[in-house]
Scaffold this motif. Sequence first.
Motif, PDB file in Angstrom:
ATOM      1  N   ASP A   1     -19.350 -13.661  62.803  1.00  0.00           N
ATOM      2  CA  ASP A   1     -17.989 -13.535  62.263  1.00  0.00           C
ATOM      3  C   ASP A   1     -17.249 -12.372  62.895  1.00  0.00           C
ATOM      4  OD1 ASP A   1     -18.434 -15.642  60.648  1.00  0.00           O
ATOM      5  OD2 ASP A   1     -18.938 -14.469  58.847  1.00  0.00           O
ATOM      6  N   VAL A   2     -17.944 -11.252  62.977  1.00  0.00           N
ATOM      7  CA  VAL A   2     -17.256 -10.045  63.467  1.00  0.00           C
ATOM      8  C   VAL A   2     -17.128 -10.073  64.988  1.00  0.00           C
ATOM      9  CG1 VAL A   2     -17.449  -7.553  63.655  1.00  0.00           C
ATOM     10  CG2 VAL A   2     -18.012  -8.681  61.502  1.00  0.00           C
ATOM     11  N   LEU A   3     -18.261 -10.325  65.681  1.00  0.00           N
ATOM     12  CA  LEU A   3     -18.245 -10.161  67.137  1.00  0.00           C
ATOM     13  C   LEU A   3     -17.552 -11.310  67.848  1.00  0.00           C
ATOM     14  CD1 LEU A   3     -21.819  -8.782  67.858  1.00  0.00           C
ATOM     15  CD2 LEU A   3     -19.685  -7.536  67.654  1.00  0.00           C
ATOM     16  N   VAL A   4     -17.536 -12.509  67.237  1.00  0.00           N
ATOM     17  CA  VAL A   4     -16.963 -13.667  67.931  1.00  0.00           C
ATOM     18  C   VAL A   4     -15.619 -14.054  67.335  1.00  0.00           C
ATOM     19  CG1 VAL A   4     -17.369 -16.045  68.653  1.00  0.00           C
ATOM     20  CG2 VAL A   4     -19.277 -14.439  68.487  1.00  0.00           C
ATOM     21  N   PHE A   5     -15.651 -14.455  66.027  1.00  0.00           N
ATOM     22  CA  PHE A   5     -14.435 -15.008  65.454  1.00  0.00           C
ATOM     23  C   PHE A   5     -13.369 -13.959  65.216  1.00  0.00           C
ATOM     24  CE2 PHE A   5     -17.650 -18.113  63.522  1.00  0.00           C
ATOM     25  CZ  PHE A   5     -17.668 -18.825  64.707  1.00  0.00           C
TER      26      PHE A   5
ATOM     27  N   ASP B   1     -16.862 -21.736  55.397  1.00  0.00           N
ATOM     28  CA  ASP B   1     -17.322 -22.649  56.453  1.00  0.00           C
ATOM     29  C   ASP B   1     -16.141 -23.294  57.155  1.00  0.00           C
ATOM     30  OD1 ASP B   1     -19.959 -22.074  55.824  1.00  0.00           O
ATOM     31  OD2 ASP B   1     -20.009 -23.603  54.246  1.00  0.00           O
ATOM     32  N   ILE B   2     -15.124 -23.673  56.363  1.00  0.00           N
ATOM     33  CA  ILE B   2     -13.931 -24.302  56.964  1.00  0.00           C
ATOM     34  C   ILE B   2     -13.254 -23.317  57.910  1.00  0.00           C
ATOM     35  CG2 ILE B   2     -11.641 -25.229  56.419  1.00  0.00           C
ATOM     36  CD1 ILE B   2     -13.000 -26.222  53.740  1.00  0.00           C
ATOM     37  N   ASN B   3     -13.127 -22.079  57.446  1.00  0.00           N
ATOM     38  CA  ASN B   3     -12.488 -21.066  58.308  1.00  0.00           C
ATOM     39  C   ASN B   3     -13.267 -20.883  59.608  1.00  0.00           C
ATOM     40  OD1 ASN B   3     -10.495 -20.625  56.462  1.00  0.00           O
ATOM     41  ND2 ASN B   3     -11.533 -18.880  55.475  1.00  0.00           N
ATOM     42  N   ARG B   4     -14.600 -20.918  59.501  1.00  0.00           N
ATOM     43  CA  ARG B   4     -15.397 -20.732  60.709  1.00  0.00           C
ATOM     44  C   ARG B   4     -15.234 -21.913  61.652  1.00  0.00           C
ATOM     45  NH1 ARG B   4     -20.415 -18.650  57.116  1.00  0.00           N
ATOM     46  NH2 ARG B   4     -19.995 -16.401  57.194  1.00  0.00           N
ATOM     47  N   LEU B   5     -15.234 -23.127  61.089  1.00  0.00           N
ATOM     48  CA  LEU B   5     -15.054 -24.303  61.946  1.00  0.00           C
ATOM     49  C   LEU B   5     -13.706 -24.242  62.654  1.00  0.00           C
ATOM     50  CD1 LEU B   5     -16.544 -27.052  59.612  1.00  0.00           C
ATOM     51  CD2 LEU B   5     -17.394 -26.447  61.878  1.00  0.00           C
ATOM     52  N   ARG B   6     -12.693 -23.834  61.908  1.00  0.00           N
ATOM     53  CA  ARG B   6     -11.369 -23.718  62.516  1.00  0.00           C
ATOM     54  C   ARG B   6     -11.406 -22.667  63.629  1.00  0.00           C
ATOM     55  NH1 ARG B   6      -8.540 -23.219  58.165  1.00  0.00           N
ATOM     56  NH2 ARG B   6      -7.552 -25.267  58.106  1.00  0.00           N
ATOM     57  N   ALA B   7     -12.084 -21.559  63.330  1.00  0.00           N
ATOM     58  CA  ALA B   7     -12.153 -20.480  64.335  1.00  0.00           C
ATOM     59  C   ALA B   7     -12.858 -20.959  65.595  1.00  0.00           C
ATOM     60  CB  ALA B   7     -12.892 -19.278  63.751  1.00  0.00           C
ATOM     61  N   VAL B   8     -13.914 -21.749  65.427  1.00  0.00           N
ATOM     62  CA  VAL B   8     -14.637 -22.250  66.600  1.00  0.00           C
ATOM     63  C   VAL B   8     -13.697 -23.071  67.479  1.00  0.00           C
ATOM     64  CG1 VAL B   8     -16.416 -23.845  67.371  1.00  0.00           C
ATOM     65  CG2 VAL B   8     -16.926 -22.245  65.538  1.00  0.00           C
TER      66      VAL B   8
ATOM     67  N   PRO C   1     -12.163 -12.135  53.591  1.00  0.00           N
ATOM     68  CA  PRO C   1     -11.451 -12.953  54.564  1.00  0.00           C
ATOM     69  C   PRO C   1     -12.347 -13.043  55.782  1.00  0.00           C
ATOM     70  CG  PRO C   1     -10.238 -10.940  54.068  1.00  0.00           C
ATOM     71  CD  PRO C   1     -11.442 -10.933  53.214  1.00  0.00           C
ATOM     72  N   LEU C   2     -12.140 -14.079  56.558  1.00  0.00           N
ATOM     73  CA  LEU C   2     -13.050 -14.310  57.679  1.00  0.00           C
ATOM     74  C   LEU C   2     -13.144 -13.101  58.582  1.00  0.00           C
ATOM     75  CD1 LEU C   2     -14.829 -16.424  58.799  1.00  0.00           C
ATOM     76  CD2 LEU C   2     -12.970 -17.213  60.221  1.00  0.00           C
ATOM     77  N   GLU C   3     -11.998 -12.548  58.905  1.00  0.00           N
ATOM     78  CA  GLU C   3     -12.030 -11.427  59.848  1.00  0.00           C
ATOM     79  C   GLU C   3     -12.755 -10.223  59.260  1.00  0.00           C
ATOM     80  OE1 GLU C   3      -9.097 -14.176  61.005  1.00  0.00           O
ATOM     81  OE2 GLU C   3      -9.327 -13.105  59.114  1.00  0.00           O
ATOM     82  N   GLY C   4     -12.807 -10.170  57.970  1.00  0.00           N
ATOM     83  CA  GLY C   4     -13.371  -8.964  57.375  1.00  0.00           C
ATOM     84  C   GLY C   4     -14.841  -9.033  57.097  1.00  0.00           C
ATOM     85  N   SER C   5     -15.484 -10.145  57.471  1.00  0.00           N
ATOM     86  CA  SER C   5     -16.906 -10.257  57.140  1.00  0.00           C
ATOM     87  C   SER C   5     -17.682  -9.121  57.774  1.00  0.00           C
ATOM     88  CB  SER C   5     -17.465 -11.569  57.667  1.00  0.00           C
ATOM     89  OG  SER C   5     -16.723 -12.616  57.111  1.00  0.00           O
ATOM     90  N   LEU C   6     -18.541  -8.488  56.976  1.00  0.00           N
ATOM     91  CA  LEU C   6     -19.320  -7.380  57.528  1.00  0.00           C
ATOM     92  C   LEU C   6     -20.611  -7.919  58.081  1.00  0.00           C
ATOM     93  CD1 LEU C   6     -18.750  -4.789  54.752  1.00  0.00           C
ATOM     94  CD2 LEU C   6     -17.773  -4.817  57.041  1.00  0.00           C
ATOM     95  N   PRO C   7     -20.892  -7.689  59.347  1.00  0.00           N
ATOM     96  CA  PRO C   7     -22.111  -8.244  59.930  1.00  0.00           C
ATOM     97  C   PRO C   7     -23.311  -7.376  59.621  1.00  0.00           C
ATOM     98  CG  PRO C   7     -20.982  -6.984  61.565  1.00  0.00           C
ATOM     99  CD  PRO C   7     -20.150  -6.899  60.320  1.00  0.00           C
TER     100      PRO C   7
END
Length: 1573
Positions: A39-43, A135-142, A226-232
């Motif tokens: 989430d952090v390093l890619v999306f 999951d939806i946000n990640r799929l969209r990000a991909v 939020p997706l961008e804020g996910s802490l890895p």
Amino acid sequence: MSGSAGPGGETELENIEATQGMSPETAVTFLSRLMAMVDVLVFASSLNFSEIEAEKNMSSGGLMRQCLRLVCCVAVRNCLECRQRQRDRAAKTPLSNNKVQDSLSGTTASKTAIENVPSNLSPIKDPDRLLQDVDINRLRAVVFRDVDDSKQAQFLALAVVYFISVLMVSKYRDILEPQREIARSSSLPGRSIRQEINSPTSTENPSALPEVGKEKDAPTPAEDFPLEGSLPHTDSGIGEEQVSAVLNGSDAEQSVTPVAALAVGAGGPDAMSELLGTLSSEVHKSRESLSESPAASAPAATVVAVEALKSASSISSISQGNKGINVKEILKSLVAAPVEGPEAGPEPLPYPDPAVKREAQATLPMQFHSFDRSVVVPVKKPPPGSLAVNTVGTPTTGGAVASGSTPNIFAAATATPKSMINTTGATDSASSSSSSSSSFVNGATSKNLPAVQTVAPMPEDTVENMSAFCEVDQCPLRPGLTPPELKSFSSLAGIQTAPRGAGQCLSITTKLERALEKVAPLLREIFVDFAPFLSRTLLGSHGQELLIEGTGLVCMKSSTSVVELVMLLCSQEWQNSIQKNAGLAFIELINEGRLLCHAMKDHIVRVANEAEFILNRQRAEDVHKHAEFESNCAQYAADRKEEEKMCDHLISAAKHRDHVTANQLKQKILNILTNKHGAWGTLSQCQLHDFWRLDYWEDDLRRRRRFVRNAFGSTHADATLKALEDYSTEEDDVVRSRKGFRSQAVVNQNPETELMLEGDDDAVSLLQEKEIDNLAGPVVLSTPAQLVAPVVVARGTLSITTTEIYFEVEEDDPAFKKIDAKVLAYTEGLHGKWMFSEIRAVFSRRYLLQNTGLEVFMANRTSVMFNFPDQATVKKVVYSLPRVGVGTSYGLPQARRISLATPRQLFKSSNMTQRWQRREISNFEYLMFLNTIAGRTYNDLNQYPVFPWVLTNYESEELDLTLPGNFRDLSKPIGALNPKRAVFYAERYETWEDEQTPPYHYNTLYSTATTTLLWLVRIEPFTTFFLNANDNKFDHPDRTFSSISRSWRNCQRDTSDVKELIPEFYYLPEMFVNSSGYNLGQREDRTLVCDVDLPPWAKKPEDFVRINRMALESEFVSCQLHQWIDLIFGYKQRGPEAVRALNVFHYLTYEGSVNLDSVTDPLMREAMETQIQTFGQTPSQLLIEPHPPRSSAMHLCFLPQSPLMFKDQMQQDVIMVLKFPSNSPVTHVAANTLPHLSVPAVVTVTCSRLFAVNRWHNTVGLRGAPGYSLEQAHHLPIEMDPLIANNSGVNKRQITDLVDQSIQINTHCFVVTADNRYILVCGFWDKSFRVYSTETGKLTQIVFGHWDVVTCLARSESYIGGDCYIVSGSRDATLLLWYWSGRHHIIGDNPNNSDYPAPRAVLTGHDHEVVCVSVCAELGLVISGAKEGPCLVHTITGDLLRALEGPEHCHRPRLISVSSEGHCIIYYERGRFCNFSINGKLLAQMEVNDSTRAILLSSDGQNLVTGGDNGVVEVWQACDFKQLYIYPGCDAGIRAMDLSHDQRTLITGMASGSIVAFNIDFNRWHYEHQNRY
């Protein structure tokens, strides 16, 4: 990770053990952290990954594809969790179906997985939704992250479309038939989509989704942010995750359930095993039912495969269940190779309890549901030897894997080739009993994807789809079997369906809206944004563009209805198109993941293997280091212990030695005080019997002639005599012991090769010497050793420090305790200590024929012999001792390799043979040399030196040494001299019958311990040794050595007597005298046995020894001696020449005949040692070619060094007269004329203490001599000191210090050192004597020590380096023995303490002023005379040996001269002379009319020269004072005399102040010269 087909098609279950995998919590945590990192390093970043991809050799966009696989994995895991929760809810409502009830009650553990995850950590916010927001946000990000990269974005979009479409349609199916879903899910934990990719005409209908093998119980819920804020949690790098379960075909008898499952979220091992048990039984049953079906099908493997990031995939291959997982176990499970088939039983996993088993069997017919077509994917036949790896996804709908979906899938299981390995992603079926979608993964390793074709639609809900990857081996279909074909599931298995309406509360539309409201917009968005691409891609069955045609795109763009979208997707055209076109993209995505997974697996396995190898190596190194450390510690401890033991040993040894030394000192003090010349002595003591023993002191020719007082002496009155019967038993013993040996193998008799090989020891590297020289520490070497002394061999320990040798006997040794104390009393060195500075020579020696001995010769002229365990020890010992070689006598370098050299090497390297040939050394000296290097030693009676009989006439009154008939033939051995006896011996050899013993002529040797003791029985310590060896009995009188002529006769007649002589026959008259009065018995003819009967020509023992020695040195013997040497030491000693010469002895007497180390039996070894000691030992063979003869005396007449020179007599008696300017009488003459001196000179000192150094010229009439020339011939030998002649430097020659007035200056007041550089003068009033330099006349040292004026000085002969003894006698009636250091030119050893040197010994016993003294270093004796009283003989250690009591009127000695040959000539007042032996026997006496002032013995001790006030020089024969020659008288009295070094010139000092040089030639009076020339 992979289930491999074992041998014989058997399959096995691997990596299932609960202990090998991660615990569910660990796995979930890991997956969530990985996702958070992505989430952090890619999306949430805009990084460009092209560089990383290039660096890691990944294809372009590979990283994003990996991310998509990971997102799908997490999404499906969340779907599974939702399904589990729904089932949990449903399970709470009562169900009519008992089986389902049983099933649920049996799977209570399945709840725990989700219950274990705290609600606040779970990413599930709404369980009814198909996909969670995150999951939806990640799929969209991909899809939209790298939208610029059109191809990559299109591919990702297509895959996501397929993924979402399949999930949506599947959800729709579930909503339509919830009860059946519940029934299914409760009975079978997994749901599968079966896909069949069969014939070229069939349609591909791929199942929806890779099953995710993990419940995502992430510790950090990704949805909370939020997706961008996910802490890895960046625990791990990017990897590929694959969770697979494998079912592989095998024989029908075998259950086929290999499952490699990482089941995260399962409630622990119980749920897992229950699940697998269910699967296993179901497969087994279905296979039994299907095996009868005629239809052939590909081997099927039901697989759940999820490809995700590499690292996750590798970890996901680890089985579930171990909570305390750690890296080492992960690596171990990765590295574990697939187990071979035989381990897999019919049911690889036992059921946890019988109820579950029953339930599993009961629910067998229940099948999985899926909206999907059954698709079979045929796999290309793998090339020979390769492996086909098929990864098959398990269904998400059913949530687990089952087999038996179609007969054609399982019936052909046996056709699976062994090389095919089905690697299946293990889904987390174990934990999730509800799966949200069926997934399909084709992981075939074949490069080209198989053609995918449609199949007619299935009957709607009756058909249960099993999502499976069916692996078909296309080649071996059984003959007559139809191709794989689809049959209705319901026709195969009775499916029990639950009532449709059960549990349905909401309307289907509402449910659909609620479930899909978040997903649909994403799908629409993708359809709209990628419309151009998708419209080209999603084509209908007739090639029409579905998206453009009809309402497709309109529906996407404008409609918000979820139902419409679902209906569209459920339509047959769309399904076919999505399956065919989008499915390919998804399969490609999954296949790429699979390949990456395998590559990564191989990589990780390789890395893990390497890591394990490295760790193992390090572990091994650690173990090795630990072991090494332990052994070092143990070694160190052992060394310390050894060192302590050694220190204890040294301390106890020192105590012993101190005790022995103290006793000796006590005895010495007692002797000094109580002898009749001592302070407490009384005359009555002289009546006591004095006992004497032979001292171990050796002279330069190795003769032991000195007798010392014997404290242990006795007449052995208790000793008895042997009876004749005793001998027969002895001889029988010898014969018996000989027979005992016959079984022993004979070693090769020729030791030549062995000897030559030993020569390699010569080349010892200097490095070795250096290393050993640099050894530090108290003890350099310590080794067990045996002290070898006559008749005693004592075990003990030899220790060598940097400066000393110590030997300490092992007093507790039983053998030592048995030794008679009387014998030990004569054994020196039992507690020995020897300084390195005293060592003069080191010889290798043999002991019992083994080369393991060493003999060390000391400065005190004794030797000590040791035997060591082996030759290596001998070498170590030699290298720990000083470099002295074999001494300086034999012309060999003083190197350690010389000490280790073999006798033959010593013989070849030495110059002694040449010196003997040139007659520089006597026959006696040469024979002694040969004996010494050949290993003969006084310390081992078995190897005593051997000398020849040289005379044959022991009967006549007179012995004429000029008659050849009186001499023995030395070319024959003693046994062959008598022709009759020689025939006997030859016949014995030729008619030898004993095959086990080699033939011999003589059964006893010419030299044995017995014969040595026989010869020496009359003198101690040999008497004691003899009695000790013979049970305290003397020999029978008829067998005792009692007559020389009888012994000679026996040696000629007796067949068992071949004795040669011992060296004592040539120098020791005392051996023939029974001085201690032993009772030796009475012979048969009634004659008493006492002294040895001498031949008539010898009136006394001294005569016999002298004449015998003359015979040995005679020309007859000189001419033949080399032939005798050949027999004893040379080429006739062994081999064919020995046979020819009748010279073969028993084989055990020869070197190399036996190797004692090879004899393991101790009794046998002891017997052998006894044998060797009985038979004797031949000397080492010194040469294997004839020995060269001696040069004749006539050829050598011009060589000045020769002792037997027959020169021209015509020279005049007087050579020259030299008159000094001063008229003062010349009272001292010292002729140190050796050519090598810096100043060869005749030093004279006058009565007025004026000295002169008169140069000596070695030129006198020696034609042909070295350095001789005609021009020099007229030169006189003596040139006057120029300082005296010119009267110019008299001050440099005058000793001005005042002497005591009462001193009469005579020849005894001066001593000149051997190099002519210093004069010692006595007589000073301050009780000192002084040292002056002859070069400058200056005083260099004053020596104090006496209590009164010093009256006389004497110097011993000096050795290499100029060292010598100085003796000073004084009016205080004592003598002091001093040491002159030729190196420092001072009295005393220490130049720093030259002011106060200490004397070496104080000699007491005189009652009056000492007036004359003589010292002989070679004999170790000091003989001194006082104004009145007997002359006394002291040793140089200070012991008073004896008084030389002269006859009447001989009480005032004035002059003493002692020769190394043992003659002591004393001149008394009034012209009386006496000749004593060094052992105190008066040999001769005479009176002369002259008042003699000077006497001199020739170097060989045979001739005496005298001169006195009459001025006449006379020459006498020393032994009997027979007058030989009178020189013409001089005009003045003679005050002093000396001989030049070559014994050719006599220089006399005259009362008139001149010196006269006389020609003298002692050979003129030699009997051979007189008789022959």
